[in-house]
Design an enzyme around this catalytic site. Structure first.
Site, PDB file in Angstrom:
ATOM      1  N   LYS A 112      10.981   2.286   5.104  1.00 28.48           N
ATOM      2  CA  LYS A 112      11.634   2.162   4.582  1.00 28.48           C
ATOM      3  C   LYS A 112      12.657   3.365   4.796  1.00 28.48           C
ATOM      4  CE  LYS A 112      10.416  -0.932   0.856  1.00 28.48           C
ATOM      5  NZ  LYS A 112       9.822  -1.218  -0.405  1.00 28.48           N
ATOM      6  N   LYS A 196       5.922  -8.388   9.647  1.00 26.93           N
ATOM      7  CA  LYS A 196       5.085  -8.659   8.553  1.00 26.93           C
ATOM      8  C   LYS A 196       6.406  -9.634   7.901  1.00 26.93           C
ATOM      9  CE  LYS A 196       5.554  -6.020   4.842  1.00 26.93           C
ATOM     10  NZ  LYS A 196       5.822  -5.069   3.981  1.00 26.93           N
ATOM     11  N   LYS A 199      10.864  -9.590   2.507  1.00 29.39           N
ATOM     12  CA  LYS A 199      12.087 -10.002   2.105  1.00 29.39           C
ATOM     13  C   LYS A 199      13.481  -9.473   2.763  1.00 29.39           C
ATOM     14  CE  LYS A 199      10.244  -9.058  -2.672  1.00 29.39           C
ATOM     15  NZ  LYS A 199      10.076  -8.342  -3.466  1.00 29.39           N
TER      16      LYS A 199
HETATM   17  P1  TYM Z   1       5.947  -6.167  -3.131  1.00 24.92           P
HETATM   18  O1  TYM Z   1       7.043  -6.326  -4.112  1.00 24.92           O
HETATM   19  O2  TYM Z   1       7.078  -5.666  -1.798  1.00 24.92           O
HETATM   20  O3  TYM Z   1       5.050  -7.505  -3.357  1.00 24.92           O
HETATM   21  C1  TYM Z   1       4.970  -8.000  -4.024  1.00 24.92           C
HETATM   22  C2  TYM Z   1       3.207  -8.401  -3.985  1.00 24.92           C
HETATM   23  O4  TYM Z   1       3.031  -9.082  -2.518  1.00 24.92           O
HETATM   24  C3  TYM Z   1       3.075  -8.637  -1.186  1.00 24.92           C
HETATM   25  N1  TYM Z   1       3.732  -9.269  -0.143  1.00 24.92           N
HETATM   26  C4  TYM Z   1       2.156  -9.329   0.792  1.00 24.92           C
HETATM   27  N2  TYM Z   1       1.097  -9.633   0.896  1.00 24.92           N
HETATM   28  C5  TYM Z   1       0.708 -10.070   2.230  1.00 24.92           C
HETATM   29  N3  TYM Z   1       1.853 -10.642   3.127  1.00 24.92           N
HETATM   30  C6  TYM Z   1       2.986 -10.634   3.163  1.00 24.92           C
HETATM   31  N4  TYM Z   1       3.477 -10.912   4.329  1.00 24.92           N
HETATM   32  C7  TYM Z   1       3.315  -9.974   2.073  1.00 24.92           C
HETATM   33  N5  TYM Z   1       4.617  -9.322   1.757  1.00 24.92           N
HETATM   34  C8  TYM Z   1       4.502  -8.571   0.451  1.00 24.92           C
HETATM   35  C9  TYM Z   1       2.274  -7.528  -2.074  1.00 24.92           C
HETATM   36  O5  TYM Z   1       1.397  -6.422  -0.876  1.00 24.92           O
HETATM   37  C10 TYM Z   1       2.335  -7.230  -2.973  1.00 24.92           C
HETATM   38  O6  TYM Z   1       1.271  -7.553  -3.561  1.00 24.92           O
HETATM   39  N6  TYM Z   1       5.073  -1.417  -4.193  1.00 24.92           N
HETATM   40  C11 TYM Z   1       4.455  -2.698  -4.602  1.00 24.92           C
HETATM   41  C12 TYM Z   1       4.831  -3.023  -6.489  1.00 24.92           C
HETATM   42  C13 TYM Z   1       4.488  -2.288  -7.226  1.00 24.92           C
HETATM   43  C14 TYM Z   1       3.064  -2.279  -7.457  1.00 24.92           C
HETATM   44  C15 TYM Z   1       2.725  -1.624  -8.694  1.00 24.92           C
HETATM   45  C16 TYM Z   1       1.526  -3.685  -7.423  1.00 24.92           C
HETATM   46  C17 TYM Z   1       4.587  -1.190  -8.998  1.00 24.92           C
HETATM   47  N7  TYM Z   1       3.904  -0.878  -8.607  1.00 24.92           N
HETATM   48  C18 TYM Z   1       1.236  -1.145  -9.025  1.00 24.92           C
HETATM   49  C19 TYM Z   1       0.347  -3.327  -7.789  1.00 24.92           C
HETATM   50  C20 TYM Z   1       0.314  -2.519  -8.964  1.00 24.92           C
HETATM   51  C21 TYM Z   1       5.470  -3.387  -4.005  1.00 24.92           C
HETATM   52  O7  TYM Z   1       6.782  -3.340  -3.971  1.00 24.92           O
HETATM   53  O8  TYM Z   1       5.118  -5.404  -3.835  1.00 24.92           O
END
Ligand code: TYM
Length: 334
Positions: A112, A196, A199
């Site tokens: 990032k 991957k 967004k």
């Molecule tokens: P975020 O917002 O990027 O994504 C949300 C969830 O979607 C999953 N994900 C995917 N799964 C499969 N294939 C993909 N291409 C894909 N893109 C995203 C992510 O793994 C996630 O489960 N850091 C985290 C948010 C967070 C969090 C937490 C998660 C903050 N605190 C505590 C668990 C526990 C994030 O940026 O997810």
């Protein structure tokens, strides 16, 4: 007792990777009867610039996605992270537990921050520590996420272990189990089988958004990159075919069947036959979610009630934990 926790960042449109890697699995866990804490990670979102005029709407959109994907606010706690002060408080304390060397290894920060590390926010660097606070604050036992969060979840365990040891409170923070192995742990871009679905990909053709209408979904799947070979009869035949493997994985995850079962049905057929079937399945599966999201977004009062109630219920669990932490650390308590 089990306690499931996960979060989604409030930073723009949700896509099929978020749905299959996270949202759909939360609902399955809830329906097994496990208590679920699910939040909108707005504190995490501002580690990169977010337009203040849009952030609240993005938060409501994630909340709408939780509800539309089948989470029941009577059983699951759905809340905005920033509405529970304890997240920020514990994050600071854990910043003093985590080591620089641990954070230096985080690949998501490297991706990032890219070539401009010195211009990234300090928050982006310490982002995984806030994530550890999110999880430990609720003494979560299981954390369902996509595979991309695996390293952050391992760091959370390291931080919990060091806190417990440093302060001589064995087991105070239970080590949470990462559940990163769902049916579609890493959904790939429709344009590039080695990237991957994300967004932040500049090409909208690379992903299916939860707000896409049926025609858009059909057209994106039709244009998805593939190779000229027909689908193989067995999984080994997908080993060197990233794009084909991704589409087969999507079909399996959407239909709740194994990839083997998909190949039993479509093995030997070309993408001319498989893509329309996948598109129809995707439209059928997503249409009710999309429609319910639209309905909720048009009536934000309902979402706001859920978030307010969720924040109160979350704080009731989190506040006593942060109080215990302050006592353990030795802060003045009067
Ligand atoms: P975020 O917002 O990027 O994504 C949300 C969830 O979607 C999953 N994900 C995917 N799964 C499969 N294939 C993909 N291409 C894909 N893109 C995203 C992510 O793994 C996630 O489960 N850091 C985290 C948010 C967070 C969090 C937490 C998660 C903050 N605190 C505590 C668990 C526990 C994030 O940026 O997810």
């Amino acid at each position: 007792p089990r306690r499931i926790l996960s979060g989604i960042q409030a930073s723009g449109a949700l896509h099929l990777g978020n749905y299959l890697g996270a949202l759909k699995r939360f609902t399955a866990l809830q329906d097994q009867g496990a208590p679920c804490f699910l939040f909108v990670a707005d504190l995490h979102a501002i580690t990169v610039w977010q337009d203040p005029a849009l952030l609240a709407a993005q938060t409501r959109e994630i909340a709408a996605a939780y509800l539309a994907s089948g989470l029941d606010p009577a059983r699951s706690v759905i809340f905005p992270q920033s509405a529970v002060r304890a997240h920020s408080e514990l994050a600071w304390i854990l910043n003093c537990t985590a080591r620089l060397g641990w954070l230096d290894r985080m690949t998501q920060f490297k991706e990032k921050s890219g070539k401009h590390k010195e211009r990234s926010s300090v928050g982006l660097y310490t982002y995984p520590v806030l994530q550890a606070a999110d999880i430990l604050l609720y003494k979560a036992t299981e954390v369902p996420t996509g595979e991309d969060q695996k390293q952050h979840l391992e760091l959370t365990r390291d931080i919990a272990g060091k806190f417990n040891t440093d302060f001589g409170v064995p087991g105070f923070f239970p080590l949470p189990e990462p559940l990163t192995q769902g049916p579609a742990p890493r959904v790939m871009s429709l344009r590039d089988g080695s990237a991957k679905m994300s967004k932040s990909d500049p090409s909208d053709q690379s992903r299916i958004n939860l707000t896409d209408d049926a025609d858009t979904i059909v057209s994106k799947i039709k244009k998805a990159r593939t190779d000229p070979e027909p689908l193989p009869e067995t999984l080994d035949g997908l080993a060197e075919r990233a794009e084909a493997r991704n589409l087969v994985t999507l079909y399996a995850a959407l239909a709740d069947i194994s990839r083997e079962a998909v190949l039993e049905q479509f093995g030997g057929q070309g993408f001319g036959a498989f893509k329309p079937a996948l598109a129809e399945l995707a439209v059928q599966s997503l249409a009710p979610v999309t429609a319910e999201m639209r309905r909720l977004m048009a009536a934000p009062d309902e979402i706001d009630r859920v978030l307010k109630d969720g924040a109160e219920r979350a704080a009731a669990v989190a506040d006593p934990v942060v109080d215990d932490v302050k006592r353990i650390v030795g802060f003045w308590r009067g």
